[in-house]
Design an enzyme around this catalytic site. Structure first.
Site: not given
Ligand code: G6P
Length: 606
Positions: A2, A27, A486, A74, A100-101, A479, A502, A483, A601
């Site tokens: 949010c 975001r 997502e 959000w 927000n929260g 990672e 395993h 990626k 974000k």
């Molecule tokens: C969200 C974002 C990710 C990020 C994660 C941690 O899930 O979409 O891209 O890696 O938060 O965020 P930070 O700002 O703590 O790195």
């Protein structure tokens, strides 16, 4: 997550609110709304979907007024519907809030208010704030008192902006855990949950602290502590939010722009901190705690998402280079774990935004422990950067795409430098110093070769992927899988190369390809074994290699050739390859690359 904006002053509120909300679009959100105080009361307009849909409605309904609040939502409580979009108001339309929260005790409060006759119109936790404000106002007959009473009843996390017809010339803001800044312009005041929303409006800002309430009129503002009600005096800081990085600059989306910035990010992160000629790694942020660092015998890295995987690379780095035992934990787990910690442990939190709720809570958990708290954070002045004792900024610049790419590169680069800083006698010291200096040009060369797009196109038709890597390449596999998931919505699993036999090998057939990082690392024969096991089950293999003639390369269907770098730097080139692969698969599938469904974000709620 949010986003909140609000304004009060001499200029119409709605143009700023729309522009501010657009600046927060990166975001992640699913609906948006605003409420503007006009001569005949508050006009509240909401829309599901993009801010441009809200903008169209606003153009049509023209809410006139110089006081207003806006929100991008959000969804946490309640589906993505207009009734659940913010602003929310009480059933008499007296108090409007954007939040927000998460209000953790909203169910109890809602039950109480329903018993008192309040009628709720949304499924959100946030509406309870507006209803409680109205209830308390009825009891005390004063807006300020009603606000303080209400805030004291809330449990959880909030950044709030509040307006009320009972005092139509005032804007209120309050914060607990969620970020909120006050922007100070010419006869104009703003609130925003992210300073980026104020980029083109105000450079003077005050970051509000937890349990602070700000009361704003056209004449000025007063910040008070929620508990003591005493006035808090804090000078405004000049924040440079020059919008130079905010545009697409010719790229079709932010993700491709940010991936392309990776070489520049390595240069920026290392500039002034690393000198391969003199053999010096200088991290001013750590110098202030140098004597404490001498007594450290364990490092605990805490992070979420991509930052967590960068932390896992850090584990290999600190252990190999600094010879310090390391454990990496997910912030969401650490905060609820009962583990003994000793004062000789240093905690490093890693975060792009510096506002991730779980990471903040993890740090707060050890706030009084005397343990050294270090930060590897990108956003300057963010909550995490303020909660840590010392740290190293990532200097990756503004990252807008939800999927983190250049931040991963910056975080790993910082961690390499930190590991070197902690042990300048490491036998790897000079090699890595030189390696980091040469890296940006090598990365540029790889980006220019543009080899990944064609391969990714071929693989976009699969529904499942395995990502494999050993040692430093193991976190890269995690990672890479994250990626791909997502942004392309293809299921992917990251594995340590040795683990495939395993269990996950059962998935491998001609429909389940494998993306392997098979860079020279002294255990190449082990990687070859894993690839052979996949090949024997008809699994297709894409591999990132630095030697196209290697044994691993011979087993591979499609090769992504990256420059040869020291092993400790391989996550940087392999990470870049993974980012590009995910990007081009998602592009082939025409996914909304920068704003993947359901994701945000900056995750400012638990
Ligand atoms: C969200 C974002 C990710 C990020 C994660 C941690 O899930 O979409 O891209 O890696 O938060 O965020 P930070 O700002 O703590 O790195």
């Amino acid at each position: 997550m949010c986003g909140i904006v609000a304004s009060l002053g001499s200029r119409p509120a709605s143009p700023f609110i729309i522009q501010g909300l657009k600046a927060l679009e990166y975001r992640g959100y699913d609906s948006a709304g605003l409420a503007v105080m006009g001569a005949k009361g508050v006009k509240c307009i909401k829309a599901v979907g993009q801010v441009s849909r809200l903008e169209r409605k606003v153009k049509f309904k023209r809410p006139a007024g110089k006081l207003g609040i806006g929100h991008t939502r959000w969804a946490t409580h309640g589906r993505v519907l207009v009734k659940n979009a913010h602003p929310h108001c009480d059933d008499k339309g007296q108090f409007f809030v954007v939040h927000n929260g998460i209000i953790e005790n909203f169910a109890i409060l809602k039950e109480f208010l329903i018993k008192k006759g309040h009628k709720f119109s949304s499924d959100t936790d946030s509406e309870v704030v507006a209803q409680l404000l109205a209830y308390n106002f009825k009891q005390v007959g004063d807006v300020r008192q009603a606000i303080f009473l209400t805030l004291r009843s809330l449990k959880g996390a909030y950044a709030l902006a509040i307006i009320s017809e009972k005092e139509p010339g005032k804007l209120w803001g309050a914060k607990l855990s969620g970020p909120l800044v006050l922007g100070i312009g010419e006869q104009q005041f703003y609130l925003a949950s992210d300073p980026m929303a104020l980029a083109n409006f105000s450079r003077r800002m005050i970051v509000l602290e937890d349990n602070e309430v700000v009361e704003i009129t056209t004449e000025g503002y007063t910040i008070s502590n929620l508990e003591s009600e005493k006035t808090v005096k804090r000078p405004a800081a000049l924040v440079d939010l020059a919008d130079k990085e905010a545009g697409l600059g010719g790229y079709s989306d932010y993700m491709s722009k940010e991936i392309a910035e990776s070489p520049r990010v390595v240069e920026d992160v290392t500039r002034g901190r690393l000198n391969s000629e003199t053999g010096i790694v200088k991290l001013g942020g750590l110098d202030t705690v140098a004597s404490q660092l001498e007594h450290i015998d364990r490092i605990l890295i805490i992070a979420c998402g991509t930052s967590y995987f960068a932390g896992m690379v850090g584990e290999y780095l600190f252990e190999e280079i600094s010879q310090i035992p390391v454990e990496v934990q997910l912030a969401s787990e650490f905060r609820y774990r009962n583990e003994p910690l000793s004062r000789s442990t240093a905690v490093i939190v890693i975060s792009q935004s510096g506002e991730t709720a779980d990471t903040i809570a993890a740090l707060q958990k050890i706030s009084d422990s005397g343990i050294l708290k270090l930060g590897v954070v990108n956003v300057v002045g963010s909550t995490l950067s303020r909660l840590t004792d010392a740290g190293v900024y990532c200097q990756a610049g503004l990252e807008k795409s939800v999927a983190s790419t250049k931040s991963f590169i910056a975080q790993v680069t910082v961690l390499v430098m930190m590991a070197l800083y902690l042990n300048n006698h490491s036998p790897l010291y000079n090699e890595l110093l030189r390696g980091l200096t040469d890296l940006p040009e090598q990365m540029r060369g790889f980006l220019k070769s543009n080899s990944v797009a064609k391969i990714a196109k071929k693989y976009a038709k699969y529904n499942n992927f395995l990502f494999l890597g050993r040692r430093y390449a193991y976190p890269v596999a995690l990672e890479g899988a994250l990626k791909l998931k997502e942004i392309s919505y293809i299921h992917a699993e990251g594995l340590a190369g040795g683990e495939i036999k395993h269990g996950s090998l059962a998935l491998v057939d001609k429909n389940c390809p494998c993306f392997a990082t098979a860079l020279s690392n002294g255990i190449d024969d082990k990687t070859v074994n894993s690839l052979a096991e996949i090949k024997a089950r008809k699994g297709k293999i894409v591999a990132v290699v630095d030697d196209p003639k290697s044994e691993a390369a011979k087993l591979t269907d499609d090769l992504i050739v990256v420059p040869k770098v020291p092993e400790a730097l391989q996550p940087l080139v392999a990470g870049l390859a993974c980012h590009l692969f995910a990007y081009h698969v998602a592009k082939t599938l025409k996914r909304p690359i920068d704003k993947p469904r359901n994701l945000a974000k900056s995750v400012t709620v638990e």
